[in-house]
Design an enzyme around this catalytic site. Structure first.
Site: not given
Ligand code: NLE
Ligand code: FE2
Length: 306
Positions: A178, A183, A223, A242
């Site tokens: 992630h 990010h 996010e 992600s």
């Molecule tokens: N749902 C995201 C993932 O599976 O990569 C992560 C979110 C974190 C806030």
């Molecule tokens: Fe994050």
């Protein structure tokens, strides 16, 4: 998870926190929420002792890290690299149609490959050169005050462990995939990097209510933000970028319901954040990347901290 978060967010005492003057005044280990050492019963890794051991080991390394020192290199196992590689391959198929243009541009700076999980230290060096940001390792989800405050000092707290292999398409919590795929690329974009800092600056000395609102703003933009482009809605939020499960869901409503898109007004009350129940039901949509930037900056400035 939501229960744990709610319980821990209710501040234990009314202690007044000192406003940090530099990143050295912010601890990366004092206020870790949920997900940390103890995994909740419904976590995919709850019954996996090996996984829990590995996570604590990586988390403990993060707690020992001092600002200014290189981030320890982790020797990732073949299993971990396979999870990374599978996620990267799935996501790179979706990015051309699902990710915003700014992300596509910065993503290619990094030359990610499936058979090597990048080290946070080398990514931190790229960011430092491009936008003056640094990465600091953290054991798990950090308290929003510390997390947001650190953005003011162009510091991004990043986990270093990987999600459990049983569900690579989605995890409710941050993990190294992630951070790296969601990010890091956009933090190499000068405009995005500045806006992230502005949110951080607004959070310095903020009241509990202001921190909550800033956390939600961060949540619904950094996010889970989406943006209109000529050929449709695209993702710029890291939680979307992600998760190949959620990225697909955002456009197709794969799992049975179509998500709702709403225009973002940063001055309005924002809905409760949904940490636990899987994909978001509502996304906030911005007109353009500079629209996101000016909206967030306008709100941050309205708090009159800078
Ligand atoms: N749902 C995201 C993932 O599976 O990569 C992560 C979110 C974190 C806030
Ligand atoms: Fe994050």
């Amino acid at each position: 998870y939501r229960f744990i978060l709610a319980a821990q967010l209710a501040e234990p005492s009314k202690q007044v926190r000192k406003i940090p003057r530099s990143i050295h005044d912010i601890s990366n280990g004092d206020h870790i929420l949920g997900f940390g050492a103890e995994l909740a019963e419904d976590h995919p890794g709850y019954h996996d002792e090996e996984y829990k051991k590995r996570r604590s080991y990586i988390g403990d390394l993060a707690k020992l890290h001092k600002i200014g020192e290189p981030i320890p290199c982790l020797e990732y196992t073949d299993e971990e690299i396979k999870i990374w590689g599978d996620i990267l391959e799935k996501l790179t198929q979706l990015y051309p149609t699902h990710a915003c243009k700014r992300y596509l541009d910065t993503f290619q700076l990094f030359n990610f490959v499936p058979d090597r999980l990048p080290q946070l230290q080398e990514l931190s060096e790229v960011l430092m050169m491009r936008t003056g940001w640094q990465i600091r390792p953290v054991a798990g989800l950090l308290h929003p005050t510390d997390f947001l405050n650190a953005l003011a000092f162009r510091t991004f707290h990043s986990t270093q462990y990987i999600r459990h292999g049983s569900n690579p398409m989605y995890t409710p919590e941050p993990d190294v995939c992630h951070e790296i795929l969601g990010h890091i690329p956009l933090l190499a974009d000068p405009e995005f990097a500045n806006v992230a800092q502005v949110i951080g600056m607004a959070s310095l000395g903020a009241s509990k209510e202001e921190i909550w609102h800033l956390t939600k703003l961060y949540w619904y933009t950094v996010e889970f933000g989406t943006v209109k482009e000529r050929d449709g809605v695209k993702a710029f939020g890291a939680g979307l970028l992600s998760s190949f499960g959620e990225l697909e869901h955002m456009l197709s409503g794969e799992d049975g319901y179509m998500p709702i898109f709403e225009d973002l007004d940063p001055f309005k009350k924002l809905p409760k954040m949904n940490y636990k129940d899987g994909f978001q039901k509502k996304y906030f949509l911005c007109e353009s990347f500079s629209d996101v930037a000016s909206k967030l900056t306008a709100y941050a400035r309205s708090l009159q901290r800078f």
